[in-house]
Design a protein around this motif. Sequence first.
Motif, PDB file in Angstrom:
ATOM      1  N   HIS A  66     -62.262-102.228 -62.246  1.00 45.51           N
ATOM      2  CA  HIS A  66     -61.351-101.087 -62.081  1.00 45.51           C
ATOM      3  C   HIS A  66     -61.853-100.074 -61.066  1.00 45.51           C
ATOM      4  N   GLN A  67     -63.154-100.146 -60.714  1.00 46.43           N
ATOM      5  CA  GLN A  67     -63.717 -99.242 -59.702  1.00 46.43           C
ATOM      6  C   GLN A  67     -63.387 -97.783 -60.025  1.00 46.43           C
ATOM      7  N   PRO A  68     -63.888 -97.282 -61.161  1.00 44.90           N
ATOM      8  CA  PRO A  68     -63.473 -95.969 -61.659  1.00 44.90           C
ATOM      9  C   PRO A  68     -64.217 -94.803 -61.014  1.00 44.90           C
ATOM     10  N   TRP A  69     -64.189 -94.751 -59.680  1.00 44.26           N
ATOM     11  CA  TRP A  69     -64.929 -93.717 -58.981  1.00 44.26           C
ATOM     12  C   TRP A  69     -64.128 -93.159 -57.817  1.00 44.26           C
ATOM     13  N   HIS A  70     -64.479 -91.953 -57.434  1.00 39.92           N
ATOM     14  CA  HIS A  70     -63.933 -91.356 -56.218  1.00 39.92           C
ATOM     15  C   HIS A  70     -65.042 -90.533 -55.589  1.00 39.92           C
ATOM     16  N   PHE A  71     -65.193 -90.663 -54.267  1.00 40.93           N
ATOM     17  CA  PHE A  71     -66.227 -89.954 -53.532  1.00 40.93           C
ATOM     18  C   PHE A  71     -65.581 -88.923 -52.608  1.00 40.93           C
ATOM     19  N   VAL A  72     -66.004 -87.679 -52.729  1.00 39.62           N
ATOM     20  CA  VAL A  72     -65.526 -86.634 -51.826  1.00 39.62           C
ATOM     21  C   VAL A  72     -66.674 -86.276 -50.889  1.00 39.62           C
ATOM     22  N   ALA A  73     -66.556 -86.652 -49.618  1.00 42.36           N
ATOM     23  CA  ALA A  73     -67.595 -86.384 -48.627  1.00 42.36           C
ATOM     24  C   ALA A  73     -67.302 -85.047 -47.960  1.00 42.36           C
ATOM     25  N   ILE A  74     -68.246 -84.131 -48.058  1.00 41.52           N
ATOM     26  CA  ILE A  74     -68.023 -82.744 -47.652  1.00 41.52           C
ATOM     27  C   ILE A  74     -68.913 -82.392 -46.473  1.00 41.52           C
ATOM     28  N   ASN A  75     -68.269 -82.051 -45.351  1.00 40.44           N
ATOM     29  CA  ASN A  75     -68.983 -81.624 -44.151  1.00 40.44           C
ATOM     30  C   ASN A  75     -68.623 -80.185 -43.776  1.00 40.44           C
ATOM     31  N   SER A  76     -67.568 -79.670 -44.365  1.00 40.91           N
ATOM     32  CA  SER A  76     -67.079 -78.325 -44.068  1.00 40.91           C
ATOM     33  C   SER A  76     -68.098 -77.270 -44.492  1.00 40.91           C
ATOM     34  N   ALA A  77     -68.462 -76.385 -43.562  1.00 42.79           N
ATOM     35  CA  ALA A  77     -69.414 -75.321 -43.867  1.00 42.79           C
ATOM     36  C   ALA A  77     -68.866 -74.389 -44.942  1.00 42.79           C
ATOM     37  N   ASP A  78     -67.570 -74.109 -44.896  1.00 40.63           N
ATOM     38  CA  ASP A  78     -66.968 -73.213 -45.884  1.00 40.63           C
ATOM     39  C   ASP A  78     -67.028 -73.815 -47.289  1.00 40.63           C
ATOM     40  N   LYS A 116     -80.795 -73.026 -53.919  1.00 35.53           N
ATOM     41  CA  LYS A 116     -80.415 -74.344 -53.415  1.00 35.53           C
ATOM     42  C   LYS A 116     -79.890 -74.250 -51.973  1.00 35.53           C
ATOM     43  N   PRO A 117     -80.714 -73.792 -51.032  1.00 33.80           N
ATOM     44  CA  PRO A 117     -80.230 -73.642 -49.648  1.00 33.80           C
ATOM     45  C   PRO A 117     -79.781 -74.951 -49.021  1.00 33.80           C
ATOM     46  N   TYR A 118     -80.335 -76.071 -49.502  1.00 35.93           N
ATOM     47  CA  TYR A 118     -79.969 -77.368 -48.921  1.00 35.93           C
ATOM     48  C   TYR A 118     -78.502 -77.699 -49.125  1.00 35.93           C
ATOM     49  N   LEU A 119     -77.853 -77.051 -50.073  1.00 34.21           N
ATOM     50  CA  LEU A 119     -76.430 -77.305 -50.279  1.00 34.21           C
ATOM     51  C   LEU A 119     -75.596 -76.844 -49.088  1.00 34.21           C
ATOM     52  N   GLU A 120     -76.147 -75.951 -48.285  1.00 30.93           N
ATOM     53  CA  GLU A 120     -75.485 -75.543 -47.046  1.00 30.93           C
ATOM     54  C   GLU A 120     -76.110 -76.175 -45.821  1.00 30.93           C
ATOM     55  N   HIS A 121     -77.429 -76.412 -45.859  1.00 31.73           N
ATOM     56  CA  HIS A 121     -78.126 -76.902 -44.670  1.00 31.73           C
ATOM     57  C   HIS A 121     -77.855 -78.371 -44.385  1.00 31.73           C
ATOM     58  N   ALA A 122     -77.792 -79.195 -45.424  1.00 30.44           N
ATOM     59  CA  ALA A 122     -77.632 -80.638 -45.217  1.00 30.44           C
ATOM     60  C   ALA A 122     -76.300 -80.942 -44.535  1.00 30.44           C
ATOM     61  N   SER A 123     -76.289 -82.010 -43.772  1.00 24.78           N
ATOM     62  CA  SER A 123     -75.084 -82.373 -43.028  1.00 24.78           C
ATOM     63  C   SER A 123     -73.914 -82.692 -43.950  1.00 24.78           C
ATOM     64  N   TRP A 124     -74.204 -83.422 -45.034  1.00 25.52           N
ATOM     65  CA  TRP A 124     -73.125 -83.863 -45.928  1.00 25.52           C
ATOM     66  C   TRP A 124     -73.503 -83.652 -47.387  1.00 25.52           C
ATOM     67  N   LEU A 125     -72.506 -83.287 -48.175  1.00 31.05           N
ATOM     68  CA  LEU A 125     -72.575 -83.356 -49.631  1.00 31.05           C
ATOM     69  C   LEU A 125     -71.546 -84.397 -50.056  1.00 31.05           C
ATOM     70  N   ILE A 126     -71.929 -85.242 -50.991  1.00 33.81           N
ATOM     71  CA  ILE A 126     -70.986 -86.235 -51.507  1.00 33.81           C
ATOM     72  C   ILE A 126     -70.831 -86.007 -53.002  1.00 33.81           C
ATOM     73  N   ALA A 127     -69.663 -85.538 -53.390  1.00 37.47           N
ATOM     74  CA  ALA A 127     -69.369 -85.325 -54.805  1.00 37.47           C
ATOM     75  C   ALA A 127     -68.812 -86.625 -55.387  1.00 37.47           C
ATOM     76  N   VAL A 128     -69.463 -87.122 -56.420  1.00 34.68           N
ATOM     77  CA  VAL A 128     -69.049 -88.378 -57.049  1.00 34.68           C
ATOM     78  C   VAL A 128     -68.293 -88.050 -58.331  1.00 34.68           C
ATOM     79  N   PHE A 129     -67.094 -88.594 -58.461  1.00 33.25           N
ATOM     80  CA  PHE A 129     -66.263 -88.359 -59.641  1.00 33.25           C
ATOM     81  C   PHE A 129     -66.021 -89.678 -60.381  1.00 33.25           C
ATOM     82  N   SER A 130     -66.024 -89.613 -61.699  1.00 34.80           N
ATOM     83  CA  SER A 130     -65.639 -90.760 -62.518  1.00 34.80           C
ATOM     84  C   SER A 130     -64.193 -90.579 -62.969  1.00 34.80           C
ATOM     85  N   GLN A 131     -63.539 -91.686 -63.236  1.00 37.20           N
ATOM     86  CA  GLN A 131     -62.122 -91.659 -63.594  1.00 37.20           C
ATOM     87  C   GLN A 131     -61.879 -92.332 -64.949  1.00 37.20           C
ATOM     88  N   LYS A 132     -61.166 -91.647 -65.822  1.00 37.49           N
ATOM     89  CA  LYS A 132     -60.854 -92.192 -67.146  1.00 37.49           C
ATOM     90  C   LYS A 132     -59.779 -93.267 -67.078  1.00 37.49           C
TER      91      LYS A 132
END
Length: 225
Positions: A66-78, A116-132
């Motif tokens: 079922h692949q119960p995941w979603h990845f949100v790749a975040i590059n936006s500084a805001d 947690k300054p790295y949350l802004e400094h790093a190029s990308w944040l990837i938020a991983v979500f599980s799905q019911k």
Amino acid sequence: MQDHKSQPLTDFIEYPPEEMLARANEFLQTSQRRHSIRSFSNRQVPKEVIETCIKAASTAPSGANHQPWHFVAINSADVKKQIREAAEKLERSFYEGRAGEEWLDALKPLGTDANKPYLEHASWLIAVFSQKKGGVNTDDKNTNYYVHESVGLATGFLIQALHRAGLATLTHTPKPMSFLTDICGRDKDNERPYMLLITGYPDEHATVPLHALDKKSIDEIASFI
């Protein structure tokens, strides 16, 4: 087995025992160079690299496929700034007592704190979500099975894919993580934040805590019967 649609396995590659061991050792050595760091450069990583690593994560096994995941790749500084502000607010309450002394004592050798300054400094944040709910098709609304296990496997694949691509990573799991649902605009009824993965180039002054290098021996983590 019950009757089901299938096709022959045609892409499996078998190696001689000597090459198997050599490849296993190569992967071990590669894995031993993967470290969780907390100092990231703001050098940009191409979107195509992140996209390809997420594709690799999507090959992980999952309950009923079922692949119960979603990845949100975040590059936006805001958006990264919003995430840092929300995460640090939670982290301050964590380090000010919500965690408890035993937990805080366990973290001391890693040198972590609420900043947690790295949350802004790093190029990308990837938020991983599980799905019911979900299924093989995007619009399916079936019950998903072994969700936690499946998403954990996919996240592990993703960490290794990023590492092999030449990027550093850090896993971040603030509790509660519901702010990620709001900031990323995800479905509150069906999805749950699983993990926030920070990735990018390490800062030139990045360090690795000595405590993190202390790994258990094979005899302590495995039994062969």
